[in-house]
Design an enzyme around this catalytic site. Structure first.
Site, PDB file in Angstrom:
ATOM      1  N   SER A 121      45.008  24.110  77.065  1.00 11.43           N
ATOM      2  CA  SER A 121      45.650  23.245  76.071  1.00 11.43           C
ATOM      3  C   SER A 121      45.026  23.405  74.691  1.00 11.43           C
ATOM      4  O   SER A 121      45.723  23.429  73.690  1.00 11.43           O
ATOM      5  CB  SER A 121      45.542  21.776  76.486  1.00 11.43           C
ATOM      6  N   HIS A 142      50.510  29.589  77.186  1.00  8.29           N
ATOM      7  CA  HIS A 142      50.615  28.148  77.337  1.00  8.29           C
ATOM      8  C   HIS A 142      51.999  27.826  77.905  1.00  8.29           C
ATOM      9  O   HIS A 142      52.976  27.733  77.176  1.00  8.29           O
ATOM     10  CB  HIS A 142      50.367  27.483  75.975  1.00  8.29           C
ATOM     11  N   GLU A 154      54.323  29.587  74.941  1.00  8.93           N
ATOM     12  CA  GLU A 154      53.546  29.853  73.729  1.00  8.93           C
ATOM     13  C   GLU A 154      52.468  30.872  74.085  1.00  8.93           C
ATOM     14  O   GLU A 154      51.643  30.609  74.969  1.00  8.93           O
ATOM     15  CB  GLU A 154      52.922  28.543  73.238  1.00  8.93           C
ATOM     16  N   ASN A 192      49.990  21.995  70.956  1.00  7.92           N
ATOM     17  CA  ASN A 192      49.143  20.838  71.241  1.00  7.92           C
ATOM     18  C   ASN A 192      48.490  20.234  70.013  1.00  7.92           C
ATOM     19  O   ASN A 192      48.107  19.076  70.022  1.00  7.92           O
ATOM     20  CB  ASN A 192      48.101  21.186  72.304  1.00  7.92           C
TER      21      ASN A 192
END
Lengths: 289, 88
Positions: A121, A142, A154, A192
């Site tokens: 994250s 991600h 991502e 994030n």
């Protein structure tokens, strides 16, 4: 770049189980590793459930026998089969000490050609690469939750990540029927950095009594057209992961705007972790009260 | 066999998630903004546990779960099949 057959998945939590399911459904051989048999048994149940509900959640294509899909997954506590892994995706908790240990182990058991993707994250990919002897073959991927339903990932390029490694990751995503959006390395990346602040601020609104969780989420869904509101999203991700991510951003940027909301801390202390614990901002009851 | 009305139990379960909102029997549960699409998994497990039915793969279509009327019809149909199986 040739096809990727065998994929190691480290960590059988919310993301790891979703990933193992998506990989097995796209015909990959999957090696799913976690610390205990108990965790792996829970993961197998979760994957069965995911396969069962897939169509209801919008999965397309022909229905494949659940046992056939599950047979593609090896559940292991001992990194069994990782010497044949073409690609490894790490999904463990956001604890740098634990991650370092995992990458040292992976570096030792996997062949030099294996690409490592961190499904982290907020931890910088460059730092993860530096914990291995192959920083050129480490990148960030991600994945979004629930993994089988989300078309886009991502992708994060670390300081030493090679173009070939990015190509290999794109090949795997194509085999999964997904696409990647490449960004440069920075704590929290794009997703994030924004999402965790949004969630944390939404928790502050509840904490201060400005609005209830339902009101906050309905505003995002009905005014902005979001599929889920920030607090439902927090429940889905897990409030413990949210807290770790907010704390990770706070540490990385030394900026007070990332200070975690006291209500978030209290809920994690109380074991109200969201969907996975049965209660977070919402109840996940399946019975009459 | 008489057709039981399962709607009061279904509405009581749903009320836990809908705050002050009074859900109409033909209202799309997922269009209200109170729950998201993942709530359907809770609904499946609820009807199975509450009414003692098994929802088969072919029943796992959103049209069977998106209104109180659809849920009631699904439960009625599955219970009729179950009763027929038991009497066979």
């Amino acid at each position: 770049m040739s096809e990727i057959h065998t994929v190691g998945v480290v960590g059988a939590g919310v993301m790891g189980t979703g990933l193992a399911q998506a990989l097995a459904q796209s015909g990959h051989r999957v090696l799913l590793v976690d610390r205990t048999e108990e965790i792996l048994e829970g993961a197998e149940r979760k994957i069965r459930e995911g396969l069962r509900f897939g169509r209801l959640l919008g999965a397309k294509g022909p229905r494949e026998d659940r046992d056939t899909v599950l047979k593609r997954i090896t559940f292991t506590t001992a990194y069994e089969g990782f010497e044949e892994a073409d690609f490894v995706i790490e999904n463990i908790t956001e604890d740098w000490g634990l991650k370092q240990g995992v990458y040292r182990r992976l570096d030792a058991v996997c062949p030099p050609r294996t690409v490592f993707a961190a499904n982290t994250s907020v931890i910088p990919i460059t730092r993860i690469g530096a914990a291995t002897s192959r920083p050129d073959r480490v990148l960030g991927m991600h994945f979004m939750n629930p993994v089988p339903m989300k078309p886009t990932v991502e992708m994060i390029r670390g300081h030493h990540t090679s173009a070939g490694t990015v190509d290999t990751a794109r090949t795997l995503l194509a085999q999964l029927g997904k696409e990647g959006i490449l960004v440069e390395d920075s704590p929290g990346f794009v997703t994030n950095r924004v999402l965790m602040l949004t969630v944390n601020e939404a928790v502050y609104l509840v904490h201060e009594g400005v609005a209830g969780a339902e009101e906050v989420d309905r505003i995002f869904k009905t005014c902005f057209g979001h599929t889920m509101g920030p607090l439902e999203t927090a429940d889905l991700i897990g409030l413990d992961t949210i807290l770790q991510s907010v704390e990770g951003l706070y540490a990385a940027f030394s900026d007070s705007k990332y200070r975690p909301c006291p209500l978030l801390v209290r809920m994690v202390d109380a074991g109200l972790l969201g969907r996975k614990s049965g209660q977070g901002f919402y109840s996940y009851a399946t019975t009459l009260a | 066999m008489t057709t039981a009305d399962h709607k009061p139990q279904i509405l009581a379960f749903l009320a836990q998630f809908f705050g002050e909102h009074r859900l109409a029997e033909d209202e799309d549960i997922f269009a209200t903004g109170f729950v998201n699409s993942l709530f359907v998994m809770q609904l499946v497990l609820f009807v199975e546990g509450e009414f003692g039915i098994t929802v088969e793969d072919e029943d796992l279509e959103i049209g069977n779960f998106n209104t109180v009327l659809a849920l009631d019809a699904l439960v009625t149909r599955k219970r009729a099949v179950g009763a027929a199986d038991r009497s066979a």
